[in-house]
Design a protein around this motif. Structure first.
Motif, PDB file in Angstrom:
ATOM      1  N   GLN A   1      -8.546  -1.686  -7.249  1.00  0.00           N
ATOM      2  CA  GLN A   1      -7.608  -2.940  -6.462  1.00  0.00           C
ATOM      3  C   GLN A   1      -6.168  -2.061  -6.218  1.00  0.00           C
ATOM      4  N   LEU A   2      -5.828  -2.206  -4.840  1.00  0.00           N
ATOM      5  CA  LEU A   2      -4.814  -1.692  -4.523  1.00  0.00           C
ATOM      6  C   LEU A   2      -3.544  -2.424  -4.294  1.00  0.00           C
ATOM      7  N   VAL A   3      -3.681  -3.758  -3.987  1.00  0.00           N
ATOM      8  CA  VAL A   3      -2.593  -4.543  -3.830  1.00  0.00           C
ATOM      9  C   VAL A   3      -2.658  -5.963  -4.909  1.00  0.00           C
TER      10      VAL A   3
ATOM     11  N   TRP B   1     -12.888  -4.327  -1.367  1.00  0.00           N
ATOM     12  CA  TRP B   1     -14.201  -4.748  -2.076  1.00  0.00           C
ATOM     13  C   TRP B   1     -15.412  -3.807  -1.915  1.00  0.00           C
TER      14      TRP B   1
ATOM     15  N   VAL C   1     -10.649   2.779   4.112  1.00  0.00           N
ATOM     16  CA  VAL C   1     -10.497   2.155   2.658  1.00  0.00           C
ATOM     17  C   VAL C   1     -10.837   0.657   2.824  1.00  0.00           C
TER      18      VAL C   1
ATOM     19  N   PHE D   1      -7.282  -7.059   2.669  1.00  0.00           N
ATOM     20  CA  PHE D   1      -7.894  -7.570   1.494  1.00  0.00           C
ATOM     21  C   PHE D   1      -8.733  -8.989   1.595  1.00  0.00           C
ATOM     22  N   CYS D   2      -8.610  -9.582   2.698  1.00  0.00           N
ATOM     23  CA  CYS D   2      -9.408 -10.861   3.011  1.00  0.00           C
ATOM     24  C   CYS D   2     -10.843 -10.477   3.169  1.00  0.00           C
ATOM     25  N   ARG D   3     -11.009  -9.261   3.667  1.00  0.00           N
ATOM     26  CA  ARG D   3     -12.378  -8.973   4.278  1.00  0.00           C
ATOM     27  C   ARG D   3     -13.357  -8.321   2.995  1.00  0.00           C
ATOM     28  N   VAL D   4     -14.252  -9.354   2.709  1.00  0.00           N
ATOM     29  CA  VAL D   4     -14.986  -9.107   1.391  1.00  0.00           C
ATOM     30  C   VAL D   4     -16.464  -8.555   1.836  1.00  0.00           C
ATOM     31  N   LYS D   5     -17.021  -9.059   2.955  1.00  0.00           N
ATOM     32  CA  LYS D   5     -18.331  -9.063   3.288  1.00  0.00           C
ATOM     33  C   LYS D   5     -18.536  -8.685   4.789  1.00  0.00           C
ATOM     34  N   SER D   6     -17.495  -8.576   5.470  1.00  0.00           N
ATOM     35  CA  SER D   6     -17.781  -8.200   6.996  1.00  0.00           C
ATOM     36  C   SER D   6     -16.342  -7.533   7.329  1.00  0.00           C
TER      37      SER D   6
ATOM     38  N   CYS E   1      -6.898   1.047   6.440  1.00  0.00           N
ATOM     39  CA  CYS E   1      -7.233   0.318   5.209  1.00  0.00           C
ATOM     40  C   CYS E   1      -7.560  -1.101   5.858  1.00  0.00           C
TER      41      CYS E   1
ATOM     42  N   LEU F   1       0.718  -1.160  -0.160  1.00  0.00           N
ATOM     43  CA  LEU F   1      -0.041   0.096  -0.041  1.00  0.00           C
ATOM     44  C   LEU F   1       0.832   1.256  -0.102  1.00  0.00           C
TER      45      LEU F   1
END
Lengths: 168, 172
Positions: free
Chosen positions: A166-168, A151, A148, A127-132, A124, A13
């Motif tokens: 998409q940052l990473v 998803w 930030v 990256f693993c957090r998509v829905k929660s 920030c 990042l």
């Protein structure tokens, strides 16, 4: 490993920040996280005046919420010392347990006029957090100036969050 | 030169993934798709592969850990990986055909969310150990079968941080 993941994401990042603008620069790592402390000088953004400070973890992975209260207080004390000595304009965090005491200390010191008078906080989410959101994310949603996420799915529940591609 | 498959379970263990690959039907279907070598990183797993296949046709190897998996990933045409973000991102970054195997035995399973979100966008195939045999038999590793993962844009994050830094310095 989860901490290593946070370090990798943070290094990516920050890879496009200008070393001249972000100087002096202080990296805060967990005192037990020697791997990250080793990686930063090799892979991190290195401005002219850069240092690495270690503070105890507020919560080890899997530690109960109740004992976390006490370890968080201890970590907050260490974090407050770091914040008072560094007096950051900007605090940039991405959610390992170490980030909360630093942000709480920066927030409290700003409130009492002891920290940098107008320090800002950017969070920030992982990256693993998509829905929660993570636990750190849920706390930082209340404290951070900018929040930030990776998803767009998260924007539905957290409208104050920002998705910047998409940052990473 | 023939094609190579690399299987990785990450830093812990994932026996049901290794067992699903170590299967005569799966291995012979890899042969018939033109694969000539297979490497399996098994971590702390108890199941040591026996590779029930003609190994002159498919050169099979396994190991537990290496300092870095980068070389094995880079040389593979197809990567079969656990759902850890680090491995997934590395394989996508290298532009590999990727099959991600979700470990439902893990509690608090954000890995599954991540794998599903990436699979929905057609960057990879997501499956379970039970579904892996089927996924490998059906696998189409041609680049047209998947969407290339776009390069990351950390400069978008830098722009946000720069804005905040200016706000902090203006307010001082």
């Amino acid at each position: 490993m989860p901490q290593g993941g946070h370090t990798s994401e943070m290094l990516k990042l920050t890879s496009r920040l200008s070393p001249e603008t972000y100087s002096p620069l202080c990296y805060v790592v967990a005192s037990t996280d020697h791997t990250s402390a080793d990686r930063i000088p090799k892979e991190g953004l290195m401005s002219g005046r850069c240092r690495v400070r270690a503070i105890p973890r507020s919560r080890e992975v899997g530690q109960s919420y109740l004992t976390s209260v006490f370890t968080t207080l201890l970590a907050a004390l260490h974090a407050a010392v770091v914040v008072v000595t560094v007096r950051p304009d900007l605090v940039l965090v991405n959610g390992p347990g170490t980030c909360i005491p630093v942000c709480v200390a920066a927030f409290a010191l700003r409130f009492f006029g002891l920290g940098s008078s107008c320090s800002r906080t950017v969070f920030c989410e992982s990256f693993c957090r998509v829905k929660s959101l993570s636990l750190s994310g849920r706390i930082m949603y209340l404290l951070a100036d900018r929040f930030v996420v990776h998803w767009p799915e998260l924007l539905v529940k957290y409208p104050r969050a920002e998705y910047a591609g998409q940052l990473v | 030169m023939g094609k190579h498959v690399f299987v990785t379970v990450g830093t812990t263990k994932f026996d049901s993934l290794v067992q699903a690959v170590d299967n005569a039907v799966v291995l012979s279907s890899l042969c018939s798709k033109g694969f000539t070598s297979l490497t399996v990183q098994i971590g702390h797993g108890q199941h040591v592969p026996s590779f029930p296949v003609d190994q002159t046709a498919l050169d099979c190897r396994w190991y537990r850990f290496k300092q870095t998996l980068h070389e094995d990933m880079a040389r593979a045409d197809v990567v079969v990986s656990h759902a850890g973000a680090g491995s997934v991102m590395e394989a996508l970054g290298l532009g590999k055909a990727l099959v991600v195997v979700v470990n439902r035995a893990l509690m608090d399973n954000h890995q599954e969310e991540l794998a599903d979100a990436l699979a929905q966008r057609n960057y990879l195939r997501a499956t379970t150990p039970e579904g892996l045999a089927g996924a490998l038999v059906e696998l189409d590793d041609s680049p047209s079968a998947r969407r290339p993962y776009p390069p990351a844009k950390p400069e978008a994050f830098a722009a946000i941080v720069d804005e905040e830094m200016r706000a902090a310095q203006d307010g001082r």
